[in-house]
Design an enzyme around this catalytic site. Structure first.
Site, PDB file in Angstrom:
ATOM      1  N   SER A 138       0.868  -1.177   0.000  1.00 46.97           N
ATOM      2  CA  SER A 138       0.000   0.000   0.000  1.00 46.97           C
ATOM      3  C   SER A 138       0.901   1.222   0.000  1.00 46.97           C
ATOM      4  CB  SER A 138      -0.887   0.003   1.253  1.00 46.97           C
ATOM      5  OG  SER A 138      -1.505   1.262   1.448  1.00 46.97           O
ATOM      6  N   TYR A 192      -2.011   0.459  10.634  1.00 47.04           N
ATOM      7  CA  TYR A 192      -1.959  -0.054   9.263  1.00 47.04           C
ATOM      8  C   TYR A 192      -0.633   0.290   8.609  1.00 47.04           C
ATOM      9  CZ  TYR A 192      -3.528  -1.023   4.468  1.00 47.04           C
ATOM     10  OH  TYR A 192      -3.664  -1.516   3.195  1.00 47.04           O
TER      11      TYR A 192
END
Length: 263
Positions: free
Chosen positions: A148, A161
């Site tokens: 990501s 995250y």
């Protein structure tokens, strides 16, 4: 991809039951690959298999015994030429001082250790495949890790995250160094804002209004955009390794800066 002289390359895609994983299965099947789609939800996998001709294998990447069973199955049914480590997810958007330790643990287990388990398990199969197909001068094998843009920068509320995705990024980067000289490519695909049916909904614990707000005011990416990048990386000539591909919507220039202009 296959030629007249050798069988189609076989690729494992984890997290294949929805979103980027399902789009990748569809795209790779269209490119002529044999694909094994793995994910927890067997019903969705079976539907995807019926649609695409891929093989379905129910899998929880946080379960070592399940990963071992998958690896044994792959070894008994023709081996493996590549893996797309796509299984992952985000939970919550809390500040550090309010962070839920269990959510952090779950994200690390899923994004980092899940990728580690699968990659460790299939590496012997990938090496064997690369040897059969000609070693350094042949097709080789591939490890693709879908991280990501959270693996490349921080943002408020995203510490759990981003920590997990930074860990996954370091796993893939270090693996590339450790495999230097072997005919195995290691590719990191780092998507930015991708509007899938579940990512933000899961992150906000089913709050559809909060999930929709993430993508308001601009055109986000869709799962097919990331599948396109994965297919591109896999179809480069064997001597070409795309170490890192960052894919963002035009409106997004950073994790925390999106031009929400309505177009």
């Amino acid at each position: 991809m296959s030629t007249t002289s050798e069988p189609a390359r076989r690729i494992l895609v984890t997290g294949a039951s929805s979103g980027i994983g399902a789009a990748t299965v569809r795209r790779l099947r269209a490119e002529g690959y044999d694909v094994v789609g793995a994910a927890r939800r067997a019903d969705r996998l079976e539907a995807l298999a019926a649609e695409t001709g891929a093989e379905a294998f129910p899998l929880d990447v946080t379960d070592q015994a399940a990963v071992d069973a998958l690896v044994a199955h792959l070894g008994e049914t023709g081996g493996l030429d590549g893996v797309v480590n796509n299984a992952g997810g985000a939970f919550g958007l809390d500040r550090v001082e309010d962070a839920d330790v269990d959510q952090w643990r779950h994200m690390y287990e899923l994004n980092v250790l899940g990728t580690l388990r699968v990659t460790q398990g299939v590496l012997p199969l990938l090496r064997a495949s690369a040897g059969r197909r000609g070693g350094a001068d042949g097709a080789g094998a591939d490890v693709v890790v879908v991280t990501s843009t959270a693996a490349h920068g921080a943002y408020e509320g995203g510490s759990g995250y981003t920590a997990a995705k930074h860990g996954e990024r370091m796993l893939s980067t270090t693996l590339r160094w450790e495999l230097a000289g072997e005919p195995v490519r290691v590719v990191e695909i780092a998507p930015g804002a991708v509007a899938t049916e579940e990512f933000s909904l899961v992150r906000f614990d089913g709050d559809a209004e909060k999930a929709a707000a993430v993508y308001e005011g601009y055109q986000p990416l869709v799962a097919d955009d990331i599948a396109d990048g994965i297919a591109y990386a896999l179809t480069r000539p064997p001597h070409v390794n795309l170490d890192l591909m960052v894919i963002r919507p035009r409106a997004q220039v950073h994790n925390s800066k999106i031009a929400r202009t309505g177009i």
